[in-house]
Write a protein that holds these residues in place. Structure first.
Motif, short mmCIF file in Angstrom:
data_model
loop_
_atom_site.label_atom_id
_atom_site.label_comp_id
_atom_site.label_asym_id
_atom_site.label_seq_id
_atom_site.Cartn_x
_atom_site.Cartn_y
_atom_site.Cartn_z
N GLN A 273 0.84 -1.20 0.00
CA GLN A 273 0.00 0.00 0.00
C GLN A 273 0.88 1.25 0.00
OE1 GLN A 273 -3.13 1.10 0.03
NE2 GLN A 273 -4.15 -0.86 -0.26
N VAL A 274 0.41 2.29 -0.70
CA VAL A 274 1.07 3.59 -0.68
C VAL A 274 0.09 4.59 -0.08
CG1 VAL A 274 2.25 5.37 -2.03
CG2 VAL A 274 2.36 2.96 -2.76
N ARG A 275 0.50 5.22 1.00
CA ARG A 275 -0.37 6.17 1.69
C ARG A 275 0.33 7.52 1.80
NH1 ARG A 275 -4.62 3.50 3.97
NH2 ARG A 275 -4.40 1.24 4.22
N ASN A 276 -0.53 8.60 1.77
CA ASN A 276 0.02 9.94 1.89
C ASN A 276 0.19 10.30 3.36
OD1 ASN A 276 -2.54 10.61 2.81
ND2 ASN A 276 -3.17 11.56 0.89
N SER A 277 0.61 11.54 3.62
CA SER A 277 0.91 11.96 4.99
C SER A 277 -0.31 11.96 5.89
CB SER A 277 1.55 13.35 4.99
OG SER A 277 0.68 14.29 4.39
N LYS A 278 -1.53 11.97 5.29
CA LYS A 278 -2.76 11.92 6.07
C LYS A 278 -3.22 10.49 6.33
CE LYS A 278 -4.44 16.41 4.43
NZ LYS A 278 -5.54 17.13 3.74
N GLY A 279 -2.47 9.52 5.83
CA GLY A 279 -2.83 8.12 6.02
C GLY A 279 -3.79 7.59 4.98
N ALA A 280 -4.18 8.40 4.00
CA ALA A 280 -5.12 7.96 2.97
C ALA A 280 -4.36 7.21 1.88
CB ALA A 280 -5.84 9.16 2.37
N SER A 281 -4.97 6.13 1.36
CA SER A 281 -4.35 5.35 0.30
C SER A 281 -4.38 6.13 -1.01
CB SER A 281 -5.09 4.03 0.13
OG SER A 281 -4.58 3.32 -0.99
N VAL A 282 -3.22 6.16 -1.68
CA VAL A 282 -3.15 6.79 -3.01
C VAL A 282 -2.82 5.76 -4.08
CG1 VAL A 282 -2.58 9.08 -2.12
CG2 VAL A 282 -0.74 7.44 -2.58
N GLY A 283 -2.85 4.47 -3.71
CA GLY A 283 -2.64 3.41 -4.68
C GLY A 283 -1.80 2.29 -4.10
N THR A 284 -1.40 1.36 -4.98
CA THR A 284 -0.55 0.24 -4.59
C THR A 284 0.61 0.13 -5.57
OG1 THR A 284 -1.87 -1.31 -5.91
CG2 THR A 284 -2.47 -1.06 -3.58
N VAL A 285 1.66 -0.52 -5.15
CA VAL A 285 2.79 -0.79 -6.02
C VAL A 285 3.01 -2.29 -6.07
CG1 VAL A 285 4.43 -0.46 -4.10
CG2 VAL A 285 5.23 -0.31 -6.47
N ASP A 286 3.17 -2.83 -7.28
CA ASP A 286 3.38 -4.27 -7.49
C ASP A 286 4.86 -4.54 -7.72
OD1 ASP A 286 0.65 -4.82 -7.27
OD2 ASP A 286 0.32 -4.31 -9.38
N LEU A 287 5.37 -5.57 -7.05
CA LEU A 287 6.78 -5.96 -7.15
C LEU A 287 6.88 -7.37 -7.70
CD1 LEU A 287 7.81 -4.70 -3.59
CD2 LEU A 287 7.96 -3.44 -5.74
N THR A 288 7.87 -7.62 -8.55
CA THR A 288 7.99 -8.93 -9.20
C THR A 288 9.46 -9.33 -9.27
OG1 THR A 288 6.06 -8.46 -10.56
CG2 THR A 288 7.45 -10.27 -11.26
N SER A 289 9.69 -10.65 -9.10
CA SER A 289 11.03 -11.21 -9.30
C SER A 289 10.89 -12.52 -10.06
CB SER A 289 11.73 -11.45 -7.97
OG SER A 289 12.95 -12.13 -8.17
N THR A 290 11.70 -12.68 -11.09
CA THR A 290 11.73 -13.95 -11.84
C THR A 290 13.09 -14.61 -11.72
OG1 THR A 290 12.38 -12.74 -13.83
CG2 THR A 290 10.02 -13.16 -13.51
N ASP A 291 13.92 -14.09 -10.83
CA ASP A 291 15.24 -14.67 -10.58
C ASP A 291 15.06 -15.98 -9.83
OD1 ASP A 291 17.79 -15.32 -9.83
OD2 ASP A 291 18.34 -13.29 -9.23
N PRO A 292 15.56 -17.08 -10.30
CA PRO A 292 15.36 -18.38 -9.61
C PRO A 292 16.19 -18.52 -8.34
CG PRO A 292 16.78 -18.66 -11.52
CD PRO A 292 16.30 -17.25 -11.57
N ALA A 293 17.07 -17.55 -8.06
CA ALA A 293 17.89 -17.66 -6.86
C ALA A 293 17.03 -17.55 -5.61
CB ALA A 293 18.97 -16.58 -6.86
#
Length: 547
Positions: free
Chosen positions: A348-368
């Motif tokens: 979750q990404v929230r601003n200084s007032k604690g309100a959500s301004v969206g999400t960020v998706d993270l991905t890894s395809t490294d087999p390590a």
């Protein structure tokens, strides 16, 4: 002596005498005259020497008593010749002498009274003012007396018993007074008058109310298997905890009645609250509420993912929008021969007032088994300006777990061959309490020079109820003649569009009122950016905003 007050209550009035040692010092009761030798005639005076009272003469050892003469001591003038004398106001401040002769022995005898004192014509009706609650201040009101006293003294009583040290006109209620009746004696004094005391009506004292100074607080790691502890907070006056209630979201957890609570699998994904009951003598019990915790994380799987870091790079700005690269370091607890197939996470990404301004998706395809998952958060919303917090990280992974099994010779030829490998699917979910932050300058959409007849959307209000989003606005056009913006008439038409993966698609069409006001309501997506676009010559306009 008891008399009725105007309100119908009973007023207790006491004329202070030498026997009332608890209220006044000194004796006002007339003692008998010193007796003569046994067998000799003697005369004694009986009665309380107060104006209005009657003094009487009593003989001893005299068969034929003579007439009794009453005088002011030292005065030859006779007041009356009789066996008794009723005291007058003119007698105040004097002593009275009774004299006579025992006829059968011709023996003159006499006796002298104590100083004659006046009595109050009107005795005050004291009353108590103030809030009759433990901790509050009560005040004794003296009432009206005639003549006016020169001084008053006080004695406070609890359920009819004197309160040690409570001798002023005010009294602050103590814990011991709870649910008891409080009264006060008021003693009036004036020279030449008998000291007199009157008792007030009783007030019933209620327990006090505890005042919170600081709220209870929950400490500990919010993960299944960990133990949380709640403090009692602080109170005025000081109070001690008497009970605890723990809640999962808003549901009471059975059996959780101590200051500590160990999180269970049932708490996973929930928030935890605690209530602390406190009390102290003389005060009503109170309850303190500890703020709810964050969402409880799951157990740490022995073969799961450990998030080792979460970072956000400096945002880059373009065309009024911001892009923030985010990376997550991880390690999978498995054998070195194992490998992952996919690993994804979302935060979750929230601003200084604690309100959500969206999400960020993270991905890894490294087999390590140790690596980094990356993603970019993009926003054009003005709500995303300032310091953004990236948190509430969750994810999942899949892979193959490989292990080597060593043969056990004791099991004979049916044992697994030596150095044999076996594999199984490896999958699971993970969470992390790590956070990252990034500071985004104020986002301003690109400015297009205002031209005559161009239009724009102003005064946009946006509000959201769960996934439902509503926008209210007005379409205006620039009037070069008056050099200001005016409402577009005739009901301009607008189209709401959303952008996902760089492509704008239509969501709905709306038309403004004749006064150029419009309202659009739709089910919003967390991953989309929205804009309103005019579709006719009246509304050459576009305004973009994020969820």
């Amino acid at each position: 002596m008891t008399s009725a007050t105007p309100g119908g209550s009973r007023l207790r009035r006491i004329i202070i005498t030498g026997l009332s040692a608890a209220l006044v010092a000194g004796s006002a009761l007339l003692s008998p005259a010193q007796a003569q030798a046994v067998g000799a005639p003697s005369l004694s005076i009986f009665g309380v020497p107060h104006v209005g009272n009657t003094l009487s003469a009593q003989w001893s050892n005299c068969a034929s008593p003579g007439s009794v003469t009453w005088r002011h001591t030292g005065s030859p003038s006779t007041l009356i010749v009789a066996d008794s004398y009723t005291l007058q106001y003119g007698d105040m401040g004097m002593t009275i002498t009774a004299s006579a002769t025992c006829i059968d022995s011709a023996t003159p005898v006499g006796a002298t009274s104590s100083t004659v004192l006046g009595e109050f014509e009107t005795v005050g009706s004291p009353w108590i003012t103030g809030t009759a609650t433990v901790g509050q201040l009560l005040t004794a009101n003296t009432g009206t007396w005639t003549p006016t006293p020169t001084s008053y003294s006080y004695r406070w009583m609890r359920a009819g018993t004197e309160i040690d040290g409570a001798v002023s006109s005010t009294y602050r209620l103590q814990a011991e007074d709870a649910n008891k009746a409080i009264t006060v004696w008021v003693r009036a004094t004036i020279p030449d008058y008998a000291p007199t005391a009157a008792l007030s009506a009783a007030v019933d004292v209620s327990p006090g109310m505890l005042t919170p100074v600081s709220s209870p607080a929950i400490s500990g790691t919010t993960r299944v298997g960990e133990t949380l502890t709640v403090s009692a907070g602080s109170w005025s006056p000081d109070a001690q905890p008497t009970g605890y209630v723990w809640k999962r979201d808003s549901t009471t957890i059975p059996g959780a009645t101590s200051a500590t609570y160990t999180l269970t699998d049932a708490d996973h994904g929930k928030t935890i609250r605690a209530e602390v009951q406190v009390g102290t003598a003389g005060y009503e019990p109170a309850i303190g509420y500890a703020p709810r915790t964050g969402t409880v994380l799951g157990r740490v799987d022995a073969r799961g993912v450990t998030v080792t870091s979460l970072t956000a790079a400096t945002p880059t700005l373009s065309a009024g929008c911001a892009s923030i690269p985010v990376s997550m370091g991880y390690a999978i607890n498995a054998t070195s021969a194992s490998k992952i197939t996919t690993l994804t996470a979302s935060a979750q990404v929230r601003n200084s007032k604690g309100a959500s301004v969206g999400t960020v998706d993270l991905t890894s395809t490294d087999p390590a088994l140790t690596g980094v998952a990356t993603g970019t958060f993009q926003t054009c919303s003005r709500d995303a300006s300032g310091t953004l917090a990236i948190s509430e990280l969750t994810g999942s992974y899949t892979g193959v777990f490989t292990a080597t099994v060593v043969r056990d010779a004791s099991k004979g030829s049916n044992a697994i061959p030596p150095a044999s490998d076996f594999t199984e699917d490896m999958r699971g979910t993970f969470e992390s309490a790590l956070t990252a932050s990034a500071t985004v300058p104020a986002l301003t959409p690109p400015v297009t020079p205002v031209k005559p007849a161009s239009s724009k959307i102003i005064w946009v209000q946006a509000f959201q109820n769960h996934a439902q989003r509503t926008v209210i606005g007005k379409v205006v056009v620039y009037n070069a003649k008056v050099k200001r913006w005016v409402a577009v008439s005739g009901g301009p038409k607008l189209v709401l569009q959303k952008r996902v993966n760089g492509t704008w698609t239509k969501v709905l069409t709306t038309r403004a009122s004749k006064a150029a006001w419009f309202k659009a309501t739709w089910k919003a997506s967390k991953k989309a950016t929205y804009r309103l676009v005019g579709v006719d010559r009246k509304t050459a306009v576009s305004r973009t905003f994020s969820r």
